[in-house]
Write a protein that holds these residues in place. Structure first.
Motif, PDB file in Angstrom:
ATOM      1  N   GLU A 156      53.996  52.500  32.596  1.00 35.50           N
ATOM      2  CA  GLU A 156      54.436  53.847  32.949  1.00 35.50           C
ATOM      3  C   GLU A 156      55.383  54.443  31.911  1.00 35.50           C
ATOM      4  O   GLU A 156      55.955  55.498  32.142  1.00 35.50           O
ATOM      5  CB  GLU A 156      55.108  53.823  34.326  1.00 35.50           C
ATOM      6  CG  GLU A 156      54.147  53.418  35.444  1.00 35.50           C
ATOM      7  CD  GLU A 156      54.780  53.387  36.824  1.00 35.50           C
ATOM      8  OE1 GLU A 156      54.039  53.542  37.806  1.00 35.50           O
ATOM      9  OE2 GLU A 156      56.012  53.195  36.917  1.00 35.50           O
ATOM     10  N   SER A 157      55.526  53.752  30.801  1.00 32.06           N
ATOM     11  CA  SER A 157      56.361  54.301  29.731  1.00 32.06           C
ATOM     12  C   SER A 157      55.824  53.789  28.406  1.00 32.06           C
ATOM     13  O   SER A 157      54.632  53.912  28.148  1.00 32.06           O
ATOM     14  CB  SER A 157      57.845  53.943  29.944  1.00 32.06           C
ATOM     15  OG  SER A 157      58.020  52.545  30.042  1.00 32.06           O
ATOM     16  N   ASN A 158      56.664  53.226  27.573  1.00 34.75           N
ATOM     17  CA  ASN A 158      56.226  52.813  26.244  1.00 34.75           C
ATOM     18  C   ASN A 158      56.181  51.305  26.069  1.00 34.75           C
ATOM     19  O   ASN A 158      56.229  50.803  24.953  1.00 34.75           O
ATOM     20  CB  ASN A 158      57.123  53.439  25.168  1.00 34.75           C
ATOM     21  CG  ASN A 158      58.574  53.010  25.289  1.00 34.75           C
ATOM     22  OD1 ASN A 158      59.090  52.842  26.393  1.00 34.75           O
ATOM     23  ND2 ASN A 158      59.252  52.864  24.173  1.00 34.75           N
ATOM     24  N   GLY A 159      56.067  50.578  27.184  1.00 33.09           N
ATOM     25  CA  GLY A 159      56.019  49.131  27.121  1.00 33.09           C
ATOM     26  C   GLY A 159      54.856  48.558  27.899  1.00 33.09           C
ATOM     27  O   GLY A 159      54.440  49.113  28.927  1.00 33.09           O
ATOM     28  N   VAL A 160      54.302  47.445  27.394  1.00 30.34           N
ATOM     29  CA  VAL A 160      53.236  46.711  28.071  1.00 30.34           C
ATOM     30  C   VAL A 160      53.710  45.282  28.257  1.00 30.34           C
ATOM     31  O   VAL A 160      54.170  44.640  27.298  1.00 30.34           O
ATOM     32  CB  VAL A 160      51.925  46.729  27.254  1.00 30.34           C
ATOM     33  CG1 VAL A 160      50.842  45.914  27.960  1.00 30.34           C
ATOM     34  CG2 VAL A 160      51.455  48.164  27.020  1.00 30.34           C
ATOM     35  N   PHE A 161      53.605  44.772  29.482  1.00 29.00           N
ATOM     36  CA  PHE A 161      54.000  43.407  29.810  1.00 29.00           C
ATOM     37  C   PHE A 161      52.757  42.626  30.208  1.00 29.00           C
ATOM     38  O   PHE A 161      51.937  43.116  30.990  1.00 29.00           O
ATOM     39  CB  PHE A 161      55.012  43.402  30.957  1.00 29.00           C
ATOM     40  CG  PHE A 161      56.350  43.985  30.597  1.00 29.00           C
ATOM     41  CD1 PHE A 161      57.454  43.162  30.416  1.00 29.00           C
ATOM     42  CD2 PHE A 161      56.512  45.362  30.446  1.00 29.00           C
ATOM     43  CE1 PHE A 161      58.692  43.693  30.077  1.00 29.00           C
ATOM     44  CE2 PHE A 161      57.747  45.894  30.111  1.00 29.00           C
ATOM     45  CZ  PHE A 161      58.842  45.062  29.922  1.00 29.00           C
ATOM     46  N   ALA A 162      52.623  41.426  29.676  1.00 23.37           N
ATOM     47  CA  ALA A 162      51.421  40.644  29.954  1.00 23.37           C
ATOM     48  C   ALA A 162      51.693  39.158  29.782  1.00 23.37           C
ATOM     49  O   ALA A 162      52.630  38.758  29.076  1.00 23.37           O
ATOM     50  CB  ALA A 162      50.280  41.069  29.024  1.00 23.37           C
ATOM     51  N   ILE A 163      50.861  38.355  30.419  1.00 20.28           N
ATOM     52  CA  ILE A 163      50.909  36.902  30.272  1.00 20.28           C
ATOM     53  C   ILE A 163      49.759  36.474  29.373  1.00 20.28           C
ATOM     54  O   ILE A 163      48.614  36.908  29.554  1.00 20.28           O
ATOM     55  CB  ILE A 163      50.825  36.209  31.637  1.00 20.28           C
ATOM     56  CG1 ILE A 163      52.127  36.457  32.426  1.00 20.28           C
ATOM     57  CG2 ILE A 163      50.584  34.711  31.480  1.00 20.28           C
ATOM     58  CD1 ILE A 163      52.119  35.875  33.828  1.00 20.28           C
ATOM     59  N   LEU A 164      50.082  35.628  28.385  1.00 17.89           N
ATOM     60  CA  LEU A 164      49.098  35.090  27.455  1.00 17.89           C
ATOM     61  C   LEU A 164      48.978  33.576  27.654  1.00 17.89           C
ATOM     62  O   LEU A 164      49.935  32.922  28.082  1.00 17.89           O
ATOM     63  CB  LEU A 164      49.513  35.372  26.014  1.00 17.89           C
ATOM     64  CG  LEU A 164      49.578  36.834  25.585  1.00 17.89           C
ATOM     65  CD1 LEU A 164      50.137  36.932  24.162  1.00 17.89           C
ATOM     66  CD2 LEU A 164      48.201  37.483  25.651  1.00 17.89           C
ATOM     67  N   PRO A 165      47.836  33.003  27.323  1.00 18.35           N
ATOM     68  CA  PRO A 165      47.705  31.543  27.394  1.00 18.35           C
ATOM     69  C   PRO A 165      48.667  30.851  26.436  1.00 18.35           C
ATOM     70  O   PRO A 165      49.139  31.453  25.461  1.00 18.35           O
ATOM     71  CB  PRO A 165      46.245  31.304  26.974  1.00 18.35           C
ATOM     72  CG  PRO A 165      45.545  32.598  27.221  1.00 18.35           C
ATOM     73  CD  PRO A 165      46.566  33.663  26.943  1.00 18.35           C
ATOM     74  N   PRO A 166      48.945  29.572  26.663  1.00 17.26           N
ATOM     75  CA  PRO A 166      49.909  28.835  25.822  1.00 17.26           C
ATOM     76  C   PRO A 166      49.534  28.872  24.344  1.00 17.26           C
ATOM     77  O   PRO A 166      48.384  28.660  23.967  1.00 17.26           O
ATOM     78  CB  PRO A 166      49.828  27.406  26.378  1.00 17.26           C
ATOM     79  CG  PRO A 166      49.354  27.567  27.790  1.00 17.26           C
ATOM     80  CD  PRO A 166      48.428  28.747  27.771  1.00 17.26           C
TER      81      PRO A 166
END
Length: 365
Positions: free
Chosen positions: A300-310
Motif C-alpha cells: 500500500e506504499s513503497n515497500g514489498v514484504f515477502a518470504i524467500l526460501p533459505p
C-alpha cells in the motif's frame, strides 16, 4: 596526481547508476530540492528560524493543514518523534504504540532514554493499531506503580508498508481522546500514504483528530530534515524549548526549510511519493507471478514484504542490496524510492526469478 582541490572539480566516489531496494534513505536528493538549496544559498539570513524560507514553510503548512497550526523543522525523524511525544506528555506519561513502531524498534531507545517516556507496545498483524489493541495497554490510570498511558503513536504508512485510512485514524483519535489520551503520528512516509489514499494530507491527519505530526522529508527526496507539525497546539507544550533541549534546533534553518518549500509549494511531494508507490506496485505484480515468493503484507506504499526460501536472499544480495525483516522466518523488505526506475524493478524481478529457478532445480537434484 592532480587533486580535486587543485582542479576545483567535485569528487565522486560512487557509481550513480547503482540502485538497490534496501531503503528509500539510500536515494540521493531530488534535483528540484538541490536547486532549491542552491537558490537559498548566498547572502545572509537571520538564523534559528527567523528567515524567509521558514516563514514560507509555515504558510505552506497552513495551506495543507489549515490555520492555527505550528511547525518546527528538525534534523531527523528520531528527533521529530522524541520532540513530538515529549510535548504531549508529563514526565510520568507513557505512549501506546505497535510493537513494530519505529519508536520502539529502530530508535535505540531514544524516546525512553532522551524523552524520558515509557513505551507500551502492542503486537499487531499488519503494523496497525486499533482501539481494541490500544486497550491492551491503555489502563491503570491513577496507579502510582504504572507509567500513565496518556498518548498513542501510530505510523503512516506503517513499518510494514500498510496504510491507515482516514476512518481508521479517526476511530483511534476518537477512542484515545475519550480516554484523555493524545494522538501522535509518525509520518516518515506520510506522502506515500496520501498518494495511496488519493486524499489531501489533512484528511487523515488534522481532520481525523491527530494532535501532532512528524512530517517526513528525507525518505521523499530531501537531503535531510523533518518537521514537527503541532496540528493541535493546545495539546503540545514547550516545543520551542524542547527543540533546543533535544539538540534539534538548526542555526542555518533556511536550508532545512527551503527543501520543504520545494517539496510542498507544488506537487513534488506527491509526484515523488506516487512514483515510489508505483514502482513498489510494479515489483509486487512481478513477484506475485514468481513461484517460491510469498508476500506477507499488502503493498500500500513503497515497500514489498515477502518470504524467500533459505539462501535465496543472500544470493540476491550479491547484486541488489536489501534488508532482512524477519531473518528467522526468511522475510525480507524491498523498498522503492523516487528515483527507482521501471528498469530497476524489472531487472530485480528477473534476478529473483532466476534465483528461485536455481533453487528449485537444486531441490530437485
Amino acid at each position: 596526481m592532480t587533486t580535486t582541490a587543485e582542479t576545483g572539480a567535485a569528487l565522486r566516489l560512487h557509481d550513480p547508476n547503482v540502485r538497490g531496494f534496501a531503503s528509500d534513505n539510500y536515494s540521493g536528493v531530488h534535483p528540484e530540492v538541490l536547486a532549491a538549496l542552491a537558490a537559498a544559498n548566498g547572502g545572509h539570513q537571520v538564523s534559528y528560524g527567523e528567515d524567509d524560507y521558514t516563514a514560507r514553510l509555515q504558510e505552506l503548512m497552513v495551506e495543507h493543514f489549515g490555520p492555527g497550526i505550528e511547525c518546527f523543522p528538525v534534523f531527523n525523524g528520531t528527533g521529530a518523534n522524541v520532540l513530538s511525544l515529549q510535548s504531549l506528555l508529563p514526565r510520568w506519561g507513557a505512549v501506546v504504540c505497535a510493537s513494530t513502531a519505529h519508536i520502539n524498534m529502530d530508535e535505540n531507545g531514544a524516546p525512553e532514554r532522551i524523552g524520558g517516556l515509557k513505551l507500551l507496545h502492542v503486537p499487531t498483524p499488519d503494523g496497525k493499531l486499533t482501539p481494541e489493541l490500544i486497550d491492551r495497554e491503555a489502563w491503570g490510570w491513577g496507579d502510582e506503580h504504572r507509567a500513565q498511558p496518556l498518548a498513542v503513536s501510530i505510523t503512516q504508512t506503517t513499518e510494514l508498508g500498510t496504510c491507515y485510512t482516514p476512518d481508521e485514524v479517526r476511530a483511534i483519535a476518537t477512542h484515545a481522546h475519550a480516554k484523555g489520551m493524545k494522538l501522535h503520528m509518525d509520518g516518515a512516509r506520510l506522502a506515500n500514504a496520501a498518494a495511496h489514499l488519493g486524499v489531501p494530507l489533512r484528511a487523515f491527519t488534522r481532520d481525523a483528530g491527530v494532535d501532532i505530526l512528524s512530517f517526513g522529508g528525507t525518505k521523499n527526496g530531501l537531503l535531510f530534515g523533518e518537521v514537527v507539525v503541532a496540528l493541535n497546539p493546545e495539546a503540545a507544550h514547550g516545543l520551542v524549548y524542547l527543540r533546543k533541549m533535544d539538540m534539534q534546533l538548526a542555526s542555518k534553518m533556511r536550508f532545512m526549510s527551503a527543501q520543504f518549500v520545494a517539496l510542498l509549494e507544488g506537487d513534488l511531494w506527491l509526484r515523488s511519493a506516487s512514483h515510489a508507490n508505483a514502482m513498489a506496485t510494479r515489483l509486487r505484480a512481478a513477484v506475485d507471478t514468481i513461484e517460491g515468493v510469498r508476500p506477507t503484507q499488502k503493498t500500500e506504499s513503497n515497500g514489498v514484504f515477502a518470504i524467500l526460501p533459505p539462501g535465496v536472499a543472500d544470493r540476491l544480495r550479491s547484486s541488489f542490496r536489501f534488508y532482512d525483516w524477519d531473518e528467522a522466518a526468511g522475510e525480507v523488505r524491498w523498498m522503492c524510492s523516487f528515483d527507482t526506475t521501471e528498469e530497476d524493478v524489472d531487472s530485480f524481478a528477473a534476478a529473483i526469478r532466476h534465483e528461485l529457478r536455481d533453487y528449485r532445480d537444486g531441490q530437485a537434484r
